[in-house]
Design a protein around this motif. Sequence first.
Motif, PDB file in Angstrom:
ATOM      1  N   VAL A  13       0.834  -1.203   0.000  1.00 19.34           N
ATOM      2  CA  VAL A  13       0.000   0.000   0.000  1.00 19.34           C
ATOM      3  C   VAL A  13       0.867   1.251   0.000  1.00 19.34           C
ATOM      4  CG1 VAL A  13      -1.633   1.330   1.395  1.00 19.34           C
ATOM      5  CG2 VAL A  13      -2.008  -1.087   1.030  1.00 19.34           C
ATOM      6  N   LYS A  14       1.941   1.227   0.773  1.00 18.74           N
ATOM      7  CA  LYS A  14       2.857   2.372   0.816  1.00 18.74           C
ATOM      8  C   LYS A  14       3.503   2.598  -0.548  1.00 18.74           C
ATOM      9  CE  LYS A  14       7.041   3.967   3.126  1.00 18.74           C
ATOM     10  NZ  LYS A  14       8.111   3.596   4.041  1.00 18.74           N
ATOM     11  N   CYS A  15       3.944   1.526  -1.176  1.00 15.02           N
ATOM     12  CA  CYS A  15       4.582   1.622  -2.485  1.00 15.02           C
ATOM     13  C   CYS A  15       3.592   2.124  -3.539  1.00 15.02           C
ATOM     14  CB  CYS A  15       5.151   0.260  -2.881  1.00 15.02           C
ATOM     15  SG  CYS A  15       6.135   0.275  -4.375  1.00 15.02           S
ATOM     16  N   LEU A  16       2.389   1.578  -3.530  1.00 12.11           N
ATOM     17  CA  LEU A  16       1.381   2.014  -4.502  1.00 12.11           C
ATOM     18  C   LEU A  16       0.949   3.454  -4.254  1.00 12.11           C
ATOM     19  CD1 LEU A  16      -0.871  -1.160  -4.756  1.00 12.11           C
ATOM     20  CD2 LEU A  16       0.694  -0.281  -6.492  1.00 12.11           C
ATOM     21  N   GLY A  17       0.958   3.897  -3.010  1.00 12.94           N
ATOM     22  CA  GLY A  17       0.600   5.275  -2.683  1.00 12.94           C
ATOM     23  C   GLY A  17       1.590   6.285  -3.219  1.00 12.94           C
ATOM     24  N   GLU A  18       2.817   5.860  -3.461  1.00 13.99           N
ATOM     25  CA  GLU A  18       3.854   6.740  -3.994  1.00 13.99           C
ATOM     26  C   GLU A  18       3.969   6.645  -5.510  1.00 13.99           C
ATOM     27  OE1 GLU A  18       7.258   5.361  -1.882  1.00 13.99           O
ATOM     28  OE2 GLU A  18       6.621   6.242   0.016  1.00 13.99           O
ATOM     29  N   SER A  19       3.119   5.855  -6.143  1.00 19.00           N
ATOM     30  CA  SER A  19       3.233   5.623  -7.583  1.00 19.00           C
ATOM     31  C   SER A  19       2.616   6.765  -8.396  1.00 19.00           C
ATOM     32  CB  SER A  19       2.551   4.305  -7.959  1.00 19.00           C
ATOM     33  OG  SER A  19       1.156   4.422  -7.791  1.00 19.00           O
ATOM     34  N   VAL A  20       3.014   6.840  -9.657  1.00 19.08           N
ATOM     35  CA  VAL A  20       2.489   7.825 -10.596  1.00 19.08           C
ATOM     36  C   VAL A  20       1.001   7.589 -10.811  1.00 19.08           C
ATOM     37  CG1 VAL A  20       2.615   8.635 -12.993  1.00 19.08           C
ATOM     38  CG2 VAL A  20       4.708   8.069 -11.754  1.00 19.08           C
ATOM     39  N   CYS A  21       0.624   6.346 -10.878  1.00 21.50           N
ATOM     40  CA  CYS A  21      -0.769   5.971 -11.102  1.00 21.50           C
ATOM     41  C   CYS A  21      -1.678   6.573 -10.033  1.00 21.50           C
ATOM     42  CB  CYS A  21      -0.881   4.446 -11.106  1.00 21.50           C
ATOM     43  SG  CYS A  21      -2.551   3.808 -11.225  1.00 21.50           S
ATOM     44  N   TYR A  22      -1.268   6.525  -8.802  1.00 19.97           N
ATOM     45  CA  TYR A  22      -2.099   6.996  -7.690  1.00 19.97           C
ATOM     46  C   TYR A  22      -2.008   8.512  -7.527  1.00 19.97           C
ATOM     47  CZ  TYR A  22      -3.978   7.416  -2.969  1.00 19.97           C
ATOM     48  OH  TYR A  22      -4.716   7.772  -1.868  1.00 19.97           O
ATOM     49  N   GLN A  23      -0.797   9.059  -7.562  1.00 16.93           N
ATOM     50  CA  GLN A  23      -0.618  10.471  -7.256  1.00 16.93           C
ATOM     51  C   GLN A  23      -0.999  11.390  -8.408  1.00 16.93           C
ATOM     52  OE1 GLN A  23       3.248  11.195  -5.650  1.00 16.93           O
ATOM     53  NE2 GLN A  23       2.696  10.327  -3.673  1.00 16.93           N
ATOM     54  N   GLU A  24      -0.600  11.061  -9.623  1.00 18.11           N
ATOM     55  CA  GLU A  24      -0.851  11.972 -10.741  1.00 18.11           C
ATOM     56  C   GLU A  24      -2.159  11.681 -11.460  1.00 18.11           C
ATOM     57  OE1 GLU A  24       2.549  12.135 -13.272  1.00 18.11           O
ATOM     58  OE2 GLU A  24       3.879  12.700 -11.636  1.00 18.11           O
ATOM     59  N   GLU A  25      -2.494  10.406 -11.601  1.00 17.69           N
ATOM     60  CA  GLU A  25      -3.714  10.049 -12.322  1.00 17.69           C
ATOM     61  C   GLU A  25      -4.931   9.973 -11.408  1.00 17.69           C
ATOM     62  OE1 GLU A  25      -3.074   6.547 -14.642  1.00 17.69           O
ATOM     63  OE2 GLU A  25      -1.295   7.374 -15.602  1.00 17.69           O
ATOM     64  N   LYS A  26      -4.709  10.084 -10.099  1.00 17.71           N
ATOM     65  CA  LYS A  26      -5.791  10.087  -9.098  1.00 17.71           C
ATOM     66  C   LYS A  26      -6.697   8.853  -9.191  1.00 17.71           C
ATOM     67  CE  LYS A  26      -4.626  14.255  -7.801  1.00 17.71           C
ATOM     68  NZ  LYS A  26      -3.563  14.366  -6.878  1.00 17.71           N
ATOM     69  N   ARG A  27      -6.086   7.686  -9.459  1.00 19.04           N
ATOM     70  CA  ARG A  27      -6.840   6.433  -9.501  1.00 19.04           C
ATOM     71  C   ARG A  27      -6.764   5.768  -8.139  1.00 19.04           C
ATOM     72  NH1 ARG A  27      -4.413   3.402 -14.488  1.00 19.04           N
ATOM     73  NH2 ARG A  27      -5.822   1.808 -13.760  1.00 19.04           N
ATOM     74  N   SER A  28      -7.657   4.832  -7.888  1.00 19.89           N
ATOM     75  CA  SER A  28      -7.667   4.154  -6.589  1.00 19.89           C
ATOM     76  C   SER A  28      -6.484   3.193  -6.484  1.00 19.89           C
ATOM     77  CB  SER A  28      -8.971   3.389  -6.400  1.00 19.89           C
ATOM     78  OG  SER A  28      -9.018   2.277  -7.268  1.00 19.89           O
ATOM     79  N   LEU A  29      -6.141   2.817  -5.254  1.00 18.21           N
ATOM     80  CA  LEU A  29      -5.048   1.868  -5.042  1.00 18.21           C
ATOM     81  C   LEU A  29      -5.384   0.519  -5.675  1.00 18.21           C
ATOM     82  CD1 LEU A  29      -4.009   2.632  -1.363  1.00 18.21           C
ATOM     83  CD2 LEU A  29      -2.737   3.154  -3.435  1.00 18.21           C
ATOM     84  N   ARG A  30      -6.633   0.139  -5.636  1.00 17.51           N
ATOM     85  CA  ARG A  30      -7.051  -1.130  -6.234  1.00 17.51           C
ATOM     86  C   ARG A  30      -6.814  -1.129  -7.748  1.00 17.51           C
ATOM     87  NH1 ARG A  30     -11.676  -4.998  -4.600  1.00 17.51           N
ATOM     88  NH2 ARG A  30     -11.059  -4.099  -2.641  1.00 17.51           N
ATOM     89  N   ASP A  31      -7.130  -0.008  -8.403  1.00 16.57           N
ATOM     90  CA  ASP A  31      -6.887   0.097  -9.842  1.00 16.57           C
ATOM     91  C   ASP A  31      -5.389   0.080 -10.143  1.00 16.57           C
ATOM     92  OD1 ASP A  31      -9.577   0.253 -10.381  1.00 16.57           O
ATOM     93  OD2 ASP A  31      -9.598   2.443 -10.561  1.00 16.57           O
ATOM     94  N   CYS A  32      -4.626   0.762  -9.323  1.00 21.26           N
ATOM     95  CA  CYS A  32      -3.183   0.837  -9.545  1.00 21.26           C
ATOM     96  C   CYS A  32      -2.483  -0.495  -9.266  1.00 21.26           C
ATOM     97  CB  CYS A  32      -2.575   1.927  -8.670  1.00 21.26           C
ATOM     98  SG  CYS A  32      -3.086   3.592  -9.141  1.00 21.26           S
TER      99      CYS A  32
END
Length: 71
Positions: A13-32
């Motif tokens: 969860v921590k790693c996915l929270g720092e990803s481009v997918c989550y931070q810039e594209e504003k997608r959910s952690l589940r999608d990322c």
Amino acid sequence: MAKSCKGLARELVKCLGESVCYQEEKRSLRDCAGEHPPKIAPACVGLRETYAKCKRGQVDMRTRIQGNKGY
């Protein structure tokens, strides 16, 4: 045994929270979680695979008796 994968889940969860997918594209952690590089780091992909292996180990009867291996 349900708690044996908890540390991996937190790291994922921590790693996915720092990803481009989550931070810039504003997608959910589940999608990322289903994405591949470069939208998420290769380290996140490795954590995702290790977490899946840990969860699968909880269903396998041999592993349930012996316990999950330390990751």
